[in-house]
Write a protein that holds these residues in place. Structure first.
Motif, PDB file in Angstrom:
ATOM      1  N   ALA A 177     -98.635  83.646  52.775  1.00 26.42           N
ATOM      2  CA  ALA A 177     -97.906  84.259  51.667  1.00 26.42           C
ATOM      3  C   ALA A 177     -97.145  85.507  52.093  1.00 26.42           C
ATOM      4  O   ALA A 177     -96.178  85.893  51.429  1.00 26.42           O
ATOM      5  N   ALA A 178     -97.551  86.120  53.213  1.00 24.40           N
ATOM      6  CA  ALA A 178     -96.888  87.347  53.668  1.00 24.40           C
ATOM      7  C   ALA A 178     -95.610  87.062  54.444  1.00 24.40           C
ATOM      8  O   ALA A 178     -94.859  87.990  54.764  1.00 24.40           O
ATOM      9  N   LEU A 179     -95.349  85.799  54.777  1.00 25.57           N
ATOM     10  CA  LEU A 179     -94.144  85.436  55.524  1.00 25.57           C
ATOM     11  C   LEU A 179     -92.957  85.245  54.581  1.00 25.57           C
ATOM     12  O   LEU A 179     -93.135  84.955  53.391  1.00 25.57           O
ATOM     13  N   PRO A 180     -91.750  85.373  55.102  1.00 26.71           N
ATOM     14  CA  PRO A 180     -90.567  85.041  54.297  1.00 26.71           C
ATOM     15  C   PRO A 180     -90.617  83.575  53.862  1.00 26.71           C
ATOM     16  O   PRO A 180     -91.229  82.732  54.519  1.00 26.71           O
ATOM     17  N   VAL A 181     -89.948  83.284  52.759  1.00 27.00           N
ATOM     18  CA  VAL A 181     -89.986  81.943  52.185  1.00 27.00           C
ATOM     19  C   VAL A 181     -89.509  80.901  53.188  1.00 27.00           C
ATOM     20  O   VAL A 181     -90.080  79.805  53.287  1.00 27.00           O
ATOM     21  N   GLU A 182     -88.469  81.238  53.960  1.00 24.88           N
ATOM     22  CA  GLU A 182     -87.934  80.276  54.923  1.00 24.88           C
ATOM     23  C   GLU A 182     -88.984  79.898  55.961  1.00 24.88           C
ATOM     24  O   GLU A 182     -89.112  78.726  56.347  1.00 24.88           O
ATOM     25  N   ARG A 183     -89.741  80.897  56.441  1.00 20.92           N
ATOM     26  CA  ARG A 183     -90.782  80.612  57.426  1.00 20.92           C
ATOM     27  C   ARG A 183     -91.937  79.827  56.801  1.00 20.92           C
ATOM     28  O   ARG A 183     -92.530  78.959  57.441  1.00 20.92           O
ATOM     29  N   GLN A 184     -92.263  80.139  55.540  1.00 24.08           N
ATOM     30  CA  GLN A 184     -93.300  79.372  54.851  1.00 24.08           C
ATOM     31  C   GLN A 184     -92.920  77.891  54.794  1.00 24.08           C
ATOM     32  O   GLN A 184     -93.745  77.020  55.093  1.00 24.08           O
ATOM     33  N   ASP A 185     -91.677  77.622  54.421  1.00 25.01           N
ATOM     34  CA  ASP A 185     -91.224  76.234  54.337  1.00 25.01           C
ATOM     35  C   ASP A 185     -91.269  75.553  55.701  1.00 25.01           C
ATOM     36  O   ASP A 185     -91.638  74.375  55.814  1.00 25.01           O
ATOM     37  N   ALA A 186     -90.898  76.307  56.736  1.00 25.74           N
ATOM     38  CA  ALA A 186     -90.905  75.735  58.081  1.00 25.74           C
ATOM     39  C   ALA A 186     -92.331  75.391  58.526  1.00 25.74           C
ATOM     40  O   ALA A 186     -92.570  74.334  59.136  1.00 25.74           O
ATOM     41  N   LEU A 187     -93.281  76.278  58.221  1.00 29.82           N
ATOM     42  CA  LEU A 187     -94.665  76.014  58.610  1.00 29.82           C
ATOM     43  C   LEU A 187     -95.260  74.863  57.800  1.00 29.82           C
ATOM     44  O   LEU A 187     -96.050  74.063  58.326  1.00 29.82           O
ATOM     45  N   ARG A 188     -94.898  74.742  56.535  1.00 32.32           N
ATOM     46  CA  ARG A 188     -95.383  73.616  55.723  1.00 32.32           C
ATOM     47  C   ARG A 188     -94.854  72.296  56.275  1.00 32.32           C
ATOM     48  O   ARG A 188     -95.580  71.293  56.318  1.00 32.32           O
ATOM     49  N   ALA A 189     -93.592  72.294  56.699  1.00 36.79           N
ATOM     50  CA  ALA A 189     -93.025  71.080  57.298  1.00 36.79           C
ATOM     51  C   ALA A 189     -93.748  70.753  58.606  1.00 36.79           C
ATOM     52  O   ALA A 189     -94.033  69.577  58.900  1.00 36.79           O
ATOM     53  N   ARG A 190     -94.060  71.780  59.387  1.00 31.31           N
ATOM     54  CA  ARG A 190     -94.800  71.577  60.635  1.00 31.31           C
ATOM     55  C   ARG A 190     -96.195  71.020  60.347  1.00 31.31           C
ATOM     56  O   ARG A 190     -96.673  70.124  61.068  1.00 31.31           O
ATOM     57  N   LEU A 191     -96.832  71.540  59.287  1.00 27.59           N
ATOM     58  CA  LEU A 191     -98.164  71.055  58.903  1.00 27.59           C
ATOM     59  C   LEU A 191     -98.117  69.575  58.556  1.00 27.59           C
ATOM     60  O   LEU A 191     -98.971  68.796  58.992  1.00 27.59           O
ATOM     61  N   ARG A 192     -97.126  69.173  57.755  1.00 31.69           N
ATOM     62  CA  ARG A 192     -97.030  67.767  57.367  1.00 31.69           C
ATOM     63  C   ARG A 192     -96.855  66.866  58.587  1.00 31.69           C
ATOM     64  O   ARG A 192     -97.466  65.793  58.669  1.00 31.69           O
ATOM     65  N   ARG A 193     -96.038  67.305  59.529  1.00 35.51           N
ATOM     66  CA  ARG A 193     -95.842  66.492  60.736  1.00 35.51           C
ATOM     67  C   ARG A 193     -97.143  66.362  61.515  1.00 35.51           C
ATOM     68  O   ARG A 193     -97.486  65.272  62.002  1.00 35.51           O
ATOM     69  N   GLU A 194     -97.869  67.467  61.641  1.00 32.43           N
ATOM     70  CA  GLU A 194     -99.095  67.434  62.443  1.00 32.43           C
ATOM     71  C   GLU A 194    -100.205  66.643  61.761  1.00 32.43           C
ATOM     72  O   GLU A 194    -100.904  65.851  62.405  1.00 32.43           O
ATOM     73  N   MET A 195    -100.366  66.859  60.455  1.00 35.57           N
ATOM     74  CA  MET A 195    -101.469  66.200  59.751  1.00 35.57           C
ATOM     75  C   MET A 195    -101.234  64.700  59.590  1.00 35.57           C
ATOM     76  O   MET A 195    -102.182  63.914  59.591  1.00 35.57           O
ATOM     77  N   ARG A 196     -99.983  64.293  59.468  1.00 37.26           N
ATOM     78  CA  ARG A 196     -99.700  62.882  59.209  1.00 37.26           C
ATOM     79  C   ARG A 196     -99.568  62.069  60.500  1.00 37.26           C
ATOM     80  O   ARG A 196     -99.688  60.830  60.471  1.00 37.26           O
ATOM     81  N   ALA A 197     -99.340  62.730  61.615  1.00 40.32           N
ATOM     82  CA  ALA A 197     -99.209  62.009  62.886  1.00 40.32           C
ATOM     83  C   ALA A 197    -100.544  61.376  63.268  1.00 40.32           C
ATOM     84  O   ALA A 197    -101.587  62.038  63.277  1.00 40.32           O
ATOM     85  N   ASN A 198    -100.514  60.091  63.579  1.00 36.31           N
ATOM     86  CA  ASN A 198    -101.737  59.377  63.952  1.00 36.31           C
ATOM     87  C   ASN A 198    -101.938  59.521  65.456  1.00 36.31           C
ATOM     88  O   ASN A 198    -101.274  58.867  66.268  1.00 36.31           O
ATOM     89  N   THR A 199    -102.887  60.388  65.815  1.00 39.90           N
ATOM     90  CA  THR A 199    -103.135  60.675  67.228  1.00 39.90           C
ATOM     91  C   THR A 199    -104.354  59.925  67.763  1.00 39.90           C
ATOM     92  O   THR A 199    -104.899  60.292  68.806  1.00 39.90           O
ATOM     93  N   TYR A 200    -104.756  58.894  67.042  1.00 36.81           N
ATOM     94  CA  TYR A 200    -105.847  58.055  67.539  1.00 36.81           C
ATOM     95  C   TYR A 200    -105.288  57.063  68.549  1.00 36.81           C
ATOM     96  O   TYR A 200    -104.294  56.375  68.292  1.00 36.81           O
ATOM     97  N   ASP A 201    -105.931  56.982  69.716  1.00 37.63           N
ATOM     98  CA  ASP A 201    -105.513  56.069  70.773  1.00 37.63           C
ATOM     99  C   ASP A 201    -106.523  54.930  70.868  1.00 37.63           C
ATOM    100  O   ASP A 201    -107.648  55.134  71.339  1.00 37.63           O
ATOM    101  N   PRO A 202    -106.162  53.715  70.424  1.00 34.43           N
ATOM    102  CA  PRO A 202    -107.122  52.606  70.474  1.00 34.43           C
ATOM    103  C   PRO A 202    -107.518  52.218  71.893  1.00 34.43           C
ATOM    104  O   PRO A 202    -108.595  51.656  72.103  1.00 34.43           O
ATOM    105  N   ALA A 203    -106.672  52.522  72.861  1.00 34.11           N
ATOM    106  CA  ALA A 203    -106.987  52.164  74.251  1.00 34.11           C
ATOM    107  C   ALA A 203    -108.173  52.964  74.768  1.00 34.11           C
ATOM    108  O   ALA A 203    -109.052  52.441  75.471  1.00 34.11           O
ATOM    109  N   THR A 204    -108.215  54.251  74.440  1.00 32.02           N
ATOM    110  CA  THR A 204    -109.311  55.123  74.892  1.00 32.02           C
ATOM    111  C   THR A 204    -110.357  55.345  73.809  1.00 32.02           C
ATOM    112  O   THR A 204    -111.413  55.914  74.079  1.00 32.02           O
ATOM    113  N   ASP A 205    -110.039  54.901  72.573  1.00 31.83           N
ATOM    114  CA  ASP A 205    -110.917  55.104  71.421  1.00 31.83           C
ATOM    115  C   ASP A 205    -111.174  56.596  71.199  1.00 31.83           C
ATOM    116  O   ASP A 205    -112.292  57.013  70.881  1.00 31.83           O
TER     117      ASP A 205
END
Length: 765
Positions: free
Chosen positions: A109-137
């Motif tokens: 909340a202490a960051l400028p709005v533009e940076r908040q939006d950028a970090l939220r977009a970064r969060l969505r990319r990181e949380m939604r990316a499927n980093t499970y590797d079936p080859a190595t389990d």
């Protein structure tokens, strides 16, 4: 059976096709379940925990109450948070604040709005990316998410060790630090499943449930489209059924109604008389269940106490709610089973040797399961059973909580009940007359009762939760809501034909037709419970489509209610069956309101996406489970007790006031408390996310607390009705419920088995 040939063919096609679909797509769903990785590691190679820790954590969560203390994937109790939604939100906030601190700010909340939006977009990319590797389990997470895991694991360990009044979790619910860490690993995995995209898709394993805007969890296009299709199918199916019903030639439902009660001459057999004790237990369990329900509801406002008394020290919320849901199934099932044992000799005219002994032995087994399982659930949740919690304690899954030993014992008891039923019905099945079709359907539905309860044995202590949920809903939906209802429908048909109020032909056609209509949507409709539990899109589509069809036959429920009222007034002697029939009228009413209106309220995927795990679910649960199956159980009990009374006149005022107070209390409970709470929670879930709708910040506001207190009014009236019903049933033992008290018979008459025709002739005379 030739005149019913087309109906039987239609029923066979519906059952075979529906179970083929349910089995095929269920197998696919379990095969494609979200993976439990062998290891969870950070990008720099550090191992956080392994797959066995996640599985151990699932068992720890089960052992402390599981779905009876908070919920996972939206299934469970409603006082504590949904742990999936709560972890997901807390992890998202922790990650955003950690990134903000790395940029020199106090928090996001202490960051400028533009940076908040950028970090939220970064969060969505990181949380939604499927980093499970079936080859190595292996599942790989960033260091900041690893830090979140450590932070949140400590938070939940403190919740269960120190207790939280607002969650109704008492101090010491879980004090073992190692077990708390395992449970934290399981909570993390459920939130990962809920926020990570399926391979090759842009939606999570749980169809983007729970609603969490921070990570991009919003309602999917599939949920919207299939919701629209379900509404269209509901309208189309309703129109088609009304058209069909209107096009049929109206036939007289019965011949001349008898001038006197045909059951007055019925010879009561020893095994029939032995069923009386079952109904006494049913009345007692109703009182216990309602008392526990009042305590469970009160924990929502007082947390650890009951009007100042520290009840949670002895009966924590998780135990109370486990008992409340389990006893509800026990007494409803006991009523229906006892009615089956009572009706079987009446419809066949045959009393097998040692049938009374079998009925008494089964009664002892039922008591053993009830008392043993309830005691085991208390010991297990209080952590007194150690490694044997799963077998003798509580499994932690709603409606199938009882330990596996008790579950197996109950299954064996149901099989023994089926044997008793078969012994009584077998001679009648050999007779090829107009009653045979109804008797065959009665027998099939009786076979289905132990068969579908056995579905609860299809998973083990360490089974994947997707597998557990699939088979658990076979028990809840197909056993309780499915074939028990078919069984009860046939029993009622037999009762009405026995009273000669309905012709056998009319009753058979109506029963077969209603069974076809009900099962055509009800079997595949099981999937509507599984939209957001890690199942693929196919389950969502099938569940939305076919569960809408479950509502279709309810539009004609008014005809059933009117027919029951008409029968109650057919002849003067029918007055003695007035209140059992009125409870059947109540079944029709609550079928329309509880199963129909409140059921469809949460049924479309787009609605349930926001409502799953909120109080609109118990709104449907109370008005459908008690309103339909409970009222039906009470009606069947009273009908059987009326026949057992052999014409003795009842003092009807306790039953009369019990009927109106039970129904009135249930309505007030729903309308004054559960409905407004659920609607306000839905608003909160839409506006802020599922986590907020279940949070203490929202649920402990003055408005929500007052609405929970409003439930006390309906609960008190409801409980008064149950007390009156219990008083009446007790009075049948002591004689005080009869207009002229007579000594209770202790010597039972000898019974000589007669062919069905002779017994029927005797009854008619």
């Amino acid at each position: 059976m030739s005149q019913y040939k087309r109906l039987w063919i239609a029923l066979c096609v519906v059952v075979v096709a529906s179970f083929s679909v349910l089995g095929f797509f269920g197998h696919r769903a379990i095969s494609d379940a979200p993976p439990i990785p062998a290891e969870v590691v950070t990008t720099d190679g550090r191992v956080l925990f392994d797959g066995e820790t996640i599985r151990d954590g699932q068992n720890v969560w089960q052992s402390v109450g599981g779905q009876q203390v908070g919920s996972v994937f939206g299934h469970g109790a409603y006082v504590a948070p949904d742990w999936t939604a709560d972890w997901l939100h807390r992890e998202a906030v922790f990650t955003l604040d950690a990134w903000a601190r790395a940029e020199g700010a106090r928090d996001l909340a202490a960051l400028p709005v533009e940076r908040q939006d950028a970090l939220r977009a970064r969060l969505r990319r990181e949380m939604r990316a499927n980093t499970y590797d079936p080859a190595t389990d292996r599942l790989t997470v960033s260091p900041v998410r690893a830090a979140a895991v450590e932070e949140l694991t400590a938070h939940y360990a403190d919740v269960f060790k120190a207790g939280r009044s607002e969650y109704a979790i008492p101090p010491g619910a879980l004090s073992d630090a190692a077990k708390a860490r395992q449970m934290g690993a399981f909570f993390f995995w459920t939130s990962w499943v809920a926020s990570t995209n399926r391979p090759g898709a842009e939606i999570s394993y749980t169809q983007n449930w729970p609603h969490e805007p921070l990570v991009g969890n919003t309602v999917t296009g599939d949920s919207i489209i299939w919701s629209i299709i379900s509404v269209i199918l509901l309208i189309a199916g309703t129109g088609a059924l009304v058209w069909y019903f209107a096009s049929q030639k109206k036939e007289e439902a019965h011949g001349e109604v008898p001038l006197n009660d045909p059951l007055l001459g019925l010879q009561i057999t020893p095994s029939q008389r032995a069923t009386f004790k079952y109904f006494f237990v049913v009345a007692a369990l109703i009182l216990v269940q309602i008392g526990l329900g009042i305590v469970a509801a009160h924990y929502g406002v007082e947390g650890h106490g009951f009007y100042g008394f520290p009840l949670a020290e002895y009966l924590p919320y998780s135990v109370v709610r486990t008992w409340h849901t389990q006893i509800g199934l026990f007494w409803i099932a006991t009523s229906w089973l006892a009615t089956g044992l009572f009706i079987a000799p009446a419809v066949s005219g045959y009393e097998p040797r040692y049938q009374k002994l079998g009925v008494n032995a089964l009664f002892a087994a039922v008591l053993l399961v009830v008392v043993g399982s309830l005691g085991g659930e208390w010991l297990g949740i209080k952590q007194f059973l150690g490694q044997y919690w799963f077998w003798f304690g509580a499994q932690g899954y709603e409606y199938v909580d009882l330990g596996r030993f008790w579950q197996i014992l109950l299954f064996v008891g149901l099989c023994f009940w089926l044997l008793l039923m078969w012994r009584a019905l077998a001679p009648a099945l050999k007779v090829k007359d107009e009653s045979r079709s109804l008797l065959v359907l009665f027998t099939i539905s009786a076979i289905a009762i132990p068969l579908f309860y056995g579905a609860g044995l299809m998973y083990g202590q360490r089974s994947h939760i997707v597998r557990v949920e699939y088979w658990r809903w076979w028990v809840v939906h197909l056993w309780v809501e499915g074939f028990f209802e078919v069984f009860a429908t046939v029993v009622i048909a037999f009762l009405f034909t026995r009273l000669r109020l309905l012709s056998v032909v009319t009753a058979t056609k109506a029963t077969l037709f209603s069974t076809i209509i009900f099962l055509s949507g009800g079997i595949i409709g099981t999937f509507h419970h599984l939209y957001f539990t890690g199942m693929p899109n196919s389950v969502l589509a099938l569940g939305a489509t076919f569960s809408a069809l479950e509502i279709v036959p309810l539009v004609l429920i008014g005809f059933e209610a009117w027919e029951n009222l008409r029968l109650a007034r057919a002849k003067a002697w029918m007055a003695s069956y007035k209140w059992p029939l009125y409870f059947f009228v109540a079944v029709a009413f609550w079928n329309f309101v509880g199963a129909g209106i409140f059921g469809f309220l949460i049924n479309p995927p787009v609605a349930l996406y926001y409502m799953q795990g909120l109080n609109l679910t118990p709104l449907h649960g109370h008005t459908a489970l008690f309103g339909v199956y409970g009222m039906l159980g009470i009606g069947l009990m009273l009908f059987s007790l009326r026949a057992l009374g052999q014409g003795r006149q009842w003092k009807e005022w306790p039953v009369k006031y019990a009927f109106w107070t039970i129904n009135g209390g249930l309505a007030l409970m729903a309308l004054l408390s559960l409905l407004p709470i659920g609607l306000l929670q839905t608003w909160a879930a839409i506006e802020h996310g599922t986590w907020f709708a279940r949070s203490a910040e929202f649920m402990q506001t003055n408005l929500m607390s007052n609405l929970r207190w409003m439930r006390a009014f309906g609960d008190s009236i409801f409980a008064l009705g149950a007390l009156l019903l219990g008083y009446f049933v007790l009075g049948l033992v002591t004689g005080t419920s009869y207009t002229k008290a007579e000594p209770v018979r202790v010597v039972e008459p000898e019974f000589t088995a007669m062919p069905r025709g002779e017994v029927a002739a005797t009854a008619a005379d």
